[in-house]
Design a protein around this motif. Structure first.
Motif, mmCIF file in Angstrom:
data_model
loop_
_atom_site.group_PDB
_atom_site.id
_atom_site.type_symbol
_atom_site.label_atom_id
_atom_site.label_comp_id
_atom_site.label_asym_id
_atom_site.label_seq_id
_atom_site.Cartn_x
_atom_site.Cartn_y
_atom_site.Cartn_z
ATOM 1 N N SER A 61 -3.271 4.079 2.073
ATOM 2 C CA SER A 61 -4.150 4.050 0.900
ATOM 3 C C SER A 61 -3.554 3.137 -0.178
ATOM 4 N N GLY A 62 -4.359 2.835 -1.187
ATOM 5 C CA GLY A 62 -3.860 2.097 -2.340
ATOM 6 C C GLY A 62 -3.488 0.652 -2.058
ATOM 7 N N PHE A 63 -4.311 -0.067 -1.289
ATOM 8 C CA PHE A 63 -4.033 -1.480 -0.975
ATOM 9 C C PHE A 63 -4.006 -2.315 -2.256
ATOM 10 N N LEU A 64 -2.972 -3.170 -2.382
ATOM 11 C CA LEU A 64 -2.848 -4.054 -3.547
ATOM 12 C C LEU A 64 -2.281 -5.396 -3.114
ATOM 13 N N ARG A 65 -2.983 -6.477 -3.426
ATOM 14 C CA ARG A 65 -2.467 -7.822 -3.155
ATOM 15 C C ARG A 65 -1.556 -8.227 -4.300
ATOM 16 N N LEU A 66 -0.322 -8.633 -3.954
ATOM 17 C CA LEU A 66 0.653 -9.010 -4.977
ATOM 18 C C LEU A 66 0.617 -10.489 -5.314
ATOM 19 N N THR A 67 0.440 -11.344 -4.317
ATOM 20 C CA THR A 67 0.508 -12.788 -4.535
ATOM 21 C C THR A 67 -0.876 -13.411 -4.472
ATOM 22 N N SER A 84 0.863 -1.175 0.000
ATOM 23 C CA SER A 84 0.000 0.000 0.000
ATOM 24 C C SER A 84 0.896 1.220 0.000
ATOM 25 N N ASN A 85 0.295 2.384 -0.177
ATOM 26 C CA ASN A 85 1.035 3.607 0.052
ATOM 27 C C ASN A 85 1.360 3.715 1.535
#
Length: 526
Positions: free
Chosen positions: A311-317, A306-307
């Protein structure tokens, strides 16, 4: 009036009664009681530092009898019992290793003669065998074989003769179960001896009970009970009742704070996310813009970013089962390294913080854990047991064969800000932060009251969660104080204090802000 004990002691309690009966009163830790089948005694372990002593005591209290002593019983990664009484009550089975580097094996110790017989011989590189349980007729011993450093295990059976001598090599039962992740936390035989009830991890801090037919494990079925929190089952044969531990783990969350640099003014942390799921092992990117961390928002352990403001949560795997851990940023903030075990053993992977396909960089039947980048971005350091002992290795980011860095044992690493010094720990249960030149050389103890997992170099010094206890103590733990060690003066300063369990610390590049994760204290009931 009897005072509440400050450590673990042994109790017995009649089913349906209100008050338990306390049996032991020693200042040491008394753990893992095991009833003799004939009801004549209870065996238990008394633990002091690294010394495990086995005693027996009458079920209603009385004189303790010392029967066995070892320094090689407890080992990090072993889940379940370390001892069990034999069906005839004349011997005990103990999990023990010959040296810190060897895996734990199961031994039969005869109480009357003191004779000791080896029952199992796990392969080099395994953590070892534990959780021994006898079948109702006493002719089969089942046990957990822990294969990897992060508690990946299978259930094995070994057939015995009438005098408890093995008549065949151990055979795996749970490798044929219809599950991807096998991390066993206790098992018990059914009263008729045709099935085994086992607790297996389904995801991060989530366990299921499974019913395993002894002669056909492929037909294993999941039991709908205990609300995904049941471990350590024990079955009372005559009553057909099962007792188990229902755990409620503490929730891990990520926090940040501003370090004022003043001893008299402790910082007040602010929570980064409002998630009700566990999130931790956070690492701030070198440019300070993002944070990588482990999250179970999807029900499984995954690496996310995330930032730095949340903010800006993103799952990578997207492994949906095997646990992913220990994200580490490249110096240019363009890559995240981590470890995961989609094929069973743990390997090191690299992925873009924007998402995409992960790239695997290690290939070995052993376990590769805990990546750290060199400051110039040319190397990734990691911990591996590929030689049979935990050592620190490094691998070029451009490819090639891994290079062994330590010879005297190593466990996880951190890199100094100037890139000249490698900080590392020793394999559990030993703690303390050590250091050595990145070019190689002798290790020296740098921080006796630190733990490498909870230590981070910063712009003007080092942040660490202070450990409490004596060096090498099996049950050392953080005392809740986040400490700053000034690299120029050697002075220490307490930054903040928490009543929760810290799990990581990561300073921002400016050295004035800190991100960390902490977990609430877990609870458990019978």
């Amino acid at each position: 009036e009897e005072k509440e004990p400050e450590n673990a002691d042994i109790y017995v309690k009649s089913v349906g009664s209100d008050k338990p009966l306390r049996l032991t009163f020693a200042p040491e830790l008394d753990l893992q009681p095991s009833w003799a089948p004939d009801g004549s005694y209870i065996a238990f372990i008394r633990l002091k530092d690294d010394l495990c002593t086995i005693y027996t005591i009458p079920p209603l209290g009385g004189v303790e009898r010392k029967v066995y002593e070892t320094k090689r019983a407890w080992k990090s990664g072993l889940n379940g019992r370390l001892l069990a009484c034999t069906p005839d009550s004349k011997a005990i089975v103990i999990s023990e290793s010959r040296s810190p580097e060897d895996p734990n094996s199961l031994f039969l110790f005869k109480l009357k003669t003191g004779e000791k017989v080896r029952l199992t011989s796990p392969p080099a590189g395994a953590i070892g065998d534990c959780d021994p349980v006898f079948s109702p007729d006493g002719r089969v011993l089942t046990f957990a074989r822990v294969q990897a450093g992060r508690s990946v295990s299978d259930l094995y059976r070994i057939d015995l003769s009438s005098d408890l001598t093995p008549v065949a090599e151990p055979a795996s039962l749970t490798d044929r179960m219809p599950v991807r992740l096998r991390d066993l936390v206790g098992h018990a035989w059914s009263a008729e001896g045709r099935e085994i009830i086992v607790s297996s991890e389904r995801g991060f801090h989530s366990w299921d009970f499974w019913r395993i037919p002894v002669n056909d494990p492929q037909r294993s079925t999941r039991l709908e009970l205990a609300e995904e929190r049941g471990v350590g089952p024990v079955i009372s044969g005559p009553s057909r009742r099962m007792i188990y531990v229902k755990e409620q783990p503490g929730i891990a969350n990520i926090w940040y704070l501003e370090d004022s640099g003043q001893s008299k003014k402790q910082a007040v942390p602010t929570r980064l996310f409002g998630s009700t799921q566990c999130e931790g092992l956070c690492q701030v990117s070198p440019d300070g813009a993002k944070v990588a961390f482990e999250s179970v928002r999807t029900g499984f352990s995954e690496i996310c970013v995330s930032n730095s403001d949340g903010s800006g949560f993103l799952r990578l795997t997207d492994y949906n089962g095997p646990r992913c851990e220990f994200p580490a940023w490249s110096p240019d903030s363009r890559w995240v390294a981590y470890d995961a075990r989609p094929e069973g053993q743990s390997e090191i992977y690299v992925i873009s913080p924007e998402g995409g396909q992960p790239r695997r960089i290690t290939y070995d039947p052993g376990d590769d854990l805990g990546p750290t980048w060199s400051r110039d971005g040319r190397w990734i350091y990691f911990t591996s047991n590929r030689t049979g002992a935990w050592q620190v290795w490094k691998m070029s980011t451009g490819g090639g064969d891994p290079v062994q860095v330590t010879q005297e044992g190593g466990w996880f690493t951190r890199m100094s800000v100037d890139g000249r010094t490698l900080f590392l720990g020793k394999p559990p249960p030993e703690w303390g932060v050590y250091r050595m030149p990145v070019e190689g050389g002798a290790q020296e103890l740098f921080l006796p009251d630190g733990l490498i997992d909870l230590f981070a170099p910063a712009a003007h010094g080092y942040y660490f969660w202070r450990m409490k206890g004596s060096g090498g103590s099996v049950f050392g733990y953080p005392d809740g104080s986040l400490v700053f060690l000034d690299s120029s003066t050697g002075a220490r300063r307490v930054v903040t204090v928490t009543d929760q369990l810290p799990t990581s610390v990561s300073p921002f590049p400016d050295g004035k802000r800190i991100m960390f994760s902490q977990m609430g204290h877990p609870t458990a009931d019978l």
